[in-house]
Design a protein around this motif. Structure first.
Motif, PDB file in Angstrom:
ATOM      1  N   ILE A 219       0.849  -1.193   0.000  1.00  0.00           N
ATOM      2  CA  ILE A 219       0.000   0.000   0.000  1.00  0.00           C
ATOM      3  C   ILE A 219       0.884   1.242   0.000  1.00  0.00           C
ATOM      4  N   GLU A 220       0.260   2.362  -0.347  1.00  0.00           N
ATOM      5  CA  GLU A 220       0.956   3.642  -0.325  1.00  0.00           C
ATOM      6  C   GLU A 220       0.295   4.546   0.698  1.00  0.00           C
ATOM      7  N   LEU A 221       1.110   5.178   1.520  1.00  0.00           N
ATOM      8  CA  LEU A 221       0.616   6.039   2.590  1.00  0.00           C
ATOM      9  C   LEU A 221       0.850   7.502   2.236  1.00  0.00           C
ATOM     10  N   ALA A 222      -0.158   8.325   2.498  1.00  0.00           N
ATOM     11  CA  ALA A 222      -0.076   9.755   2.207  1.00  0.00           C
ATOM     12  C   ALA A 222       0.230  10.512   3.483  1.00  0.00           C
ATOM     13  N   ALA A 223       1.106  11.496   3.388  1.00  0.00           N
ATOM     14  CA  ALA A 223       1.585  12.147   4.604  1.00  0.00           C
ATOM     15  C   ALA A 223       1.998  13.594   4.338  1.00  0.00           C
ATOM     16  N   THR A 224       2.282  14.283   5.430  1.00  0.00           N
ATOM     17  CA  THR A 224       2.862  15.622   5.399  1.00  0.00           C
ATOM     18  C   THR A 224       4.180  15.584   6.159  1.00  0.00           C
ATOM     19  N   ILE A 225       5.207  16.156   5.580  1.00  0.00           N
ATOM     20  CA  ILE A 225       6.489  16.281   6.269  1.00  0.00           C
ATOM     21  C   ILE A 225       6.785  17.764   6.450  1.00  0.00           C
TER      22      ILE A 225
ATOM     23  N   ARG B  37      -4.001  12.558   9.304  1.00  0.00           N
ATOM     24  CA  ARG B  37      -2.623  12.866   9.718  1.00  0.00           C
ATOM     25  C   ARG B  37      -2.555  13.880  10.861  1.00  0.00           C
ATOM     26  N   ASP B  38      -3.603  14.663  11.057  1.00  0.00           N
ATOM     27  CA  ASP B  38      -3.619  15.645  12.144  1.00  0.00           C
ATOM     28  C   ASP B  38      -4.223  15.082  13.422  1.00  0.00           C
ATOM     29  N   GLU B  39      -4.643  13.812  13.400  1.00  0.00           N
ATOM     30  CA  GLU B  39      -5.350  13.160  14.512  1.00  0.00           C
ATOM     31  C   GLU B  39      -6.568  14.005  14.928  1.00  0.00           C
ATOM     32  N   THR B  40      -7.304  14.493  13.942  1.00  0.00           N
ATOM     33  CA  THR B  40      -8.432  15.396  14.190  1.00  0.00           C
ATOM     34  C   THR B  40      -9.462  14.747  15.107  1.00  0.00           C
ATOM     35  N   ILE B  41      -9.834  15.466  16.173  1.00  0.00           N
ATOM     36  CA  ILE B  41     -10.802  14.960  17.138  1.00  0.00           C
ATOM     37  C   ILE B  41     -11.459  16.134  17.854  1.00  0.00           C
TER      38      ILE B  41
ATOM     39  N   GLY C 137     -12.923  18.777  17.003  1.00  0.00           N
ATOM     40  CA  GLY C 137     -12.573  20.115  16.552  1.00  0.00           C
ATOM     41  C   GLY C 137     -11.121  20.496  16.766  1.00  0.00           C
ATOM     42  N   HIS C 138     -10.348  19.607  17.362  1.00  0.00           N
ATOM     43  CA  HIS C 138      -8.920  19.852  17.588  1.00  0.00           C
ATOM     44  C   HIS C 138      -8.085  19.086  16.566  1.00  0.00           C
ATOM     45  N   LYS C 139      -6.858  19.561  16.337  1.00  0.00           N
ATOM     46  CA  LYS C 139      -5.899  18.890  15.472  1.00  0.00           C
ATOM     47  C   LYS C 139      -4.584  18.745  16.246  1.00  0.00           C
ATOM     48  N   PRO C 140      -4.542  17.788  17.183  1.00  0.00           N
ATOM     49  CA  PRO C 140      -3.367  17.665  18.061  1.00  0.00           C
ATOM     50  C   PRO C 140      -2.052  17.477  17.329  1.00  0.00           C
ATOM     51  N   PHE C 141      -2.049  16.643  16.275  1.00  0.00           N
ATOM     52  CA  PHE C 141      -0.783  16.380  15.598  1.00  0.00           C
ATOM     53  C   PHE C 141      -0.334  17.550  14.734  1.00  0.00           C
ATOM     54  N   LEU C 142      -1.258  18.363  14.253  1.00  0.00           N
ATOM     55  CA  LEU C 142      -0.870  19.581  13.541  1.00  0.00           C
ATOM     56  C   LEU C 142      -0.186  20.536  14.507  1.00  0.00           C
ATOM     57  N   VAL C 143      -0.756  20.697  15.688  1.00  0.00           N
ATOM     58  CA  VAL C 143      -0.180  21.586  16.701  1.00  0.00           C
ATOM     59  C   VAL C 143       1.182  21.068  17.159  1.00  0.00           C
ATOM     60  N   LEU C 144       1.266  19.753  17.393  1.00  0.00           N
ATOM     61  CA  LEU C 144       2.519  19.160  17.855  1.00  0.00           C
ATOM     62  C   LEU C 144       3.598  19.248  16.783  1.00  0.00           C
ATOM     63  N   ALA C 145       3.229  18.948  15.543  1.00  0.00           N
ATOM     64  CA  ALA C 145       4.210  19.021  14.456  1.00  0.00           C
ATOM     65  C   ALA C 145       4.738  20.437  14.284  1.00  0.00           C
ATOM     66  N   ASP C 146       3.848  21.412  14.371  1.00  0.00           N
ATOM     67  CA  ASP C 146       4.250  22.809  14.242  1.00  0.00           C
ATOM     68  C   ASP C 146       5.246  23.187  15.345  1.00  0.00           C
ATOM     69  N   TYR C 147       4.938  22.785  16.566  1.00  0.00           N
ATOM     70  CA  TYR C 147       5.800  23.132  17.702  1.00  0.00           C
ATOM     71  C   TYR C 147       7.187  22.493  17.558  1.00  0.00           C
TER      72      TYR C 147
END
Length: 567
Positions: free
Chosen positions: A261-267, A290-294, A296-306
C-alpha cells in the motif's frame, strides 16, 4: 472514540482495484432510513498506485467529502467499509459499469443502489413572512458521557415552517429536518435520517424551548435558546497554526512494501540544511487523519508545528485506508499500523534533511502501543515517546476506562458498577467465542433488553472486529521489556481513557525488567487524555477546552527529543 450523536451514515476509502471494470467517477444513491430519504453521492478515484479511494457526500445532511475507510472491487463486487460507524456496503457492478445494486449494513441491512452521476439539488423553499420563532436556536445534548452542541435553524416558507440542524462538534451542518410543527407553545420536529426527534415548548417571552431530544431509543433533556448569530458559537482553537509557516511543508507519499500500500503524509522541515533529528507521529485508535483530528482539535498539527519550530523534522500520515492513504482500515490490527510505522522510518532515511541515526517514533494512545512494536524489532528507531499509552491488556483497561469516564460524567456508584459488570460479561463472551456467528448470537442474547435495538447491530459489529479482538488480548509488557532505545512515557494526571494509576506502574516494570536504563516517566498534573489542561478529564470537556495541547506537554516532548539528539 465512538460518536454518541450518530449521523445515519459516514463512508470513505481505499484498497486494491483488481477488476477490469472502471468504477471511477460519481455515483448517486438513496438510502431509506426510518421512513426518511437520505441522498448520497459516492466519488471514486484512484491513487497513484492504481488502488481505489473514495469520498462520500451525504447531501441531505450537508456533509461532504466524508472519507471511506476501505473500498475494493473484485469480480464485479464492490465492497465499502465504514469503520467510524461500523457500517459496510456490498454491491454488484453491472456489465457496463453504469449501476451498482447492493446492501448497506449498519445494524439492519438496507437496500442501496448507486447510479452514475451526481444528485440534482432540491429546490430551496421560498421564504414567507417571518414567524415569531424564525431564526437560530442553540442547545447542548448531554448524553452522560459527552456533550454535543446543536443549532436549529427555523425559516417560515410558503409551504410552512422549514428547518435544518447543525451538530457543531461533529462538523455536520445543514441536516434537513424531515418535519416540524408548531401548535401554540408546542414545537415538535423529526429528523428521520438520524432517527431523532424533539418535543418541546416555548417560554412566554419566546426566548427558549424546553423539551426532550430522543434518538436510537434514548432520551435527553434539551433546551434550545435563541441566538443572534450562530457563527459566534464556533469554537476557538488558538493553537492551530496559521500559514505562512517559518519552515517548509511538503505533501509526500511512501510505500509499505509489506502491505503493498501507499501512505499519504505531510512532512515539515526546519529551515536550514540539516541534517535534523526526525520523528514520526502515530495516532490513537480510530480512522484518524494525519492531524489526529478529534472534537474540533488537530493535536498532531499543533505538535508538528511546535516541534518543527524547535528544529525537528516531523512526518505525520493518514492511517491506512483513511484520507489519501491506501489500504483497508477495517481489517487492520495494531501490528499492521506498526508495519506502517516501519515504512515511515524507511522513508525518513531517504531524506537528505534527516539524520538517519536520529529517527524516532511518537505514539499517542493506541499509537503508543504500536510505536514500541516497531521499535522493538527495528534498529533504525533511535527513541520512542509514549503519550497516554496503555500498559495493560485491553480486557483490563476497558473496565477501568469505563469507570473513570462515568465518574467524570457524574454517574452514581451503583450505575457505574452495573455498567462495568455488563461490560465484563460482554468482554468475556468476545474472548470465549472465536466464531463470529456464535459471538453475534451470544451477544444479542446478553444485550437484549439492555441496549436499544437500533444500537444492537453497531455494538455487536464493533466488538467482533479483528482490531477489537486484538486489543483485548494484547499485553504491551513483553514488547516494552525488549526496548533498548531511550523512552519517554507521558500521561495526564486526569486521563480517564488511559488512567496513569493503572498504566504507568506496569510500563515502568516492563522497561526495568528488560534492563533499559534510559527512560523517563512523567505524570503531568491537571492534563487529560489529549494533554489539555482540564477540570475533570472527562470526554465531554475535550471540545469545550480551547487549548489543543498544553504548552507544558509540548515543551516536555520537544526538550526530551532534543536532548536525545544532542549527542
Amino acid at each position: 472514540m465512538k460518536r454518541l450523536f450518530s449521523l445515519a451514515i459516514m463512508i470513505a476509502s481505499s484498497a486494491l482495484a483488481v477488476a477490469a471494470q472502471d468504477v471511477t467517477g460519481d455515483w448517486n444513491g438513496k438510502l431509506n432510513v426510518n421512513g426518511g430519504e437520505l441522498r448520497l453521492v459516492l466519488h471514486i478515484t484512484k491513487n497513484a498506485d492504481g488502488s481505489l479511494k473514495a469520498t462520500l457526500d451525504s447531501v441531505d445532511q450537508g456533509a461532504n467529502g466524508i472519507p471511506v475507510s476501505s473500498i475494493t472491487l473484485r469480480d464485479s463486487k464492490l465492497s465499502l467499509a465504514v469503520s467510524a460507524v461500523n457500517g459496510s456496503y456490498e454491491g454488484k457492478v453491472n456489465a457496463d459499469a453504469s449501476e451498482i445494486a447492493g446492501t448497506w449494513t449498519q445494524g439492519a441491512p438496507l437496500e442501496l443502489n448507486f447510479h452514475r452521476g451526481g444528485v440534482a439539488a432540491k429546490p430551496k423553499p421560498k421564504p414567507a413572512k417571518a414567524s415569531d420563532i424564525d431564526g437560530e436556536w442553540f442547545g447542548t445534548i448531554d448524553t452522560g458521557v459527552g456533550r454535543l452542541r446543536v443549532v436549529l435553524h427555523i425559516l417560515n416558507t410558503e409551504d410552512g415552517l422549514n428547518a435544518t440542524m447543525d451538530s457543531l462538534d461533529q462538523n455536520a451542518k445543514g441536516i434537513p429536518v424531515t418535519s416540524i410543527t408548531r401548535s401554540g407553545s408546542s414545537l415538535k420536529f423529526e429528523i428521520k435520517t438520524i432517527g431523532g426527534s424533539y418535543d418541546g415548548a416555548i417560554n412566554p417571552n419566546l426566548s427558549a424551548f424546553t423539551g426532550t431530544w430522543s434518538q436510537l431509543g434514548k432520551s435527553f433533556p434539551l433546551t434550545l435558546k435563541r441566538v443572534k448569530d450562530a457563527s459566534e458559537l464556533e469554537l476557538r482553537r488558538p493553537q492551530t497554526p496559521l500559514k505562512p509557516y517559518p519552515y517548509r511543508e511538503e505533501e509526500v507519499s511512501y510505500k509499505n512494501p509489506a502491505a503493498n500500500i501507499e501512505l499519504a503524509a505531510t512532512i515539515t522541515l526546519p529551515e536550514g540544511r540539516g541534517p535534523f533529528p526526525a520523528v514520526l507521529l502515530m495516532a490513537g485508535s480510530g480512522p484518524h487523519d494525519r492531524d489526529e483530528t478529534i472534537m474540533g482539535h488537530k493535536p498532531f498539527l499543533v505538535l508538528a508545528d511546535y516541534l518543527t519550530r524547535k528544529g525537528i523534522v516531523v512526518l505525520r500520515a493518514d492511517k491506512r485506508g483513511v484520507g489519501k492513504s491506501g489500504g483497508d482500515y477495517s481489517k487492520a490490527v495494531m501490528t499492521d499500523f506498526a508495519s506502517d510505522a516501519d515504512a515511515g522510518v524507511a522513508y525518513l532515511k531517504t531524506r537528505a534533511e534527516v539524520d538517519p541515526k536520529k529517527i524516532g517514533l511518537l505514539g499517542h494512545s493506541e499509537g503508543a502501543v504500536e510505536a514500541p512494536m516497531s521499535a522493538a524489532h527495528n534498529p533504525d528507531v533511535a527513541f520512542v515517546v509514549m503519550m497516554a499509552g496503555p500498559g495493560v491488556p485491553g480486557d483490563q483497561l476497558l473496565p477501568e476506562q469505563m469507570r473513570r469516564i462515568e465518574e467524570a460524567s457524574g454517574k452514581s456508584k451503583d450505575e457505574i458498577e452495573k455498567d462495568i459488570a455488563l461490560q465484563r460479561e460482554i468482554l468475556a463472551i468476545v474472548e470465549k467465542d472465536k466464531d463470529d456467528a456464535a459471538l453475534d448470537k451470544d451477544l444479542r442474547e446478553k444485550l437484549a433488553g439492555k441496549v436499544p435495538e437500533a444500537q444492537m447491530g453497531m455494538q455487536v459489529k464493533a466488538v467482533s472486529s479483528p482490531w477489537f479482538r486484538n486489543l483485548l488480548q494484547y499485553d504491551p509488557a513483553p514488547v516494552l521489556s525488549k526496548l533498548t532505545c531511550p523512552v519517554l512515557v507521558l500521561n495526564g494526571e486526569r486521563d480517564v481513557q488511559v488512567p496513569p494509576q493503572q498504566n504507568l506502574p506496569p510500563i515502568r516494570k516492563a522497561l526495568e525488567s528488560g534492563g533499559n536504563k534510559n527512560f523517563e516517566i512523567d505524570e503531568l498534573p491537571g492534563l487529560n487524555h489529549l494533554f489539555q489542561t482540564s477540570k475533570t478529564g472527562g470526554i465531554a470537556e475535550y471540545s469545550e477546552i480551547e487549548e489543543t495541547m498544553s504548552p507544558i506537554a509540548l515543551e516536555k516532548v520537544a526538550s526530551w527529543l532534543l536532548k536525545q539528539s544532542s549527542g
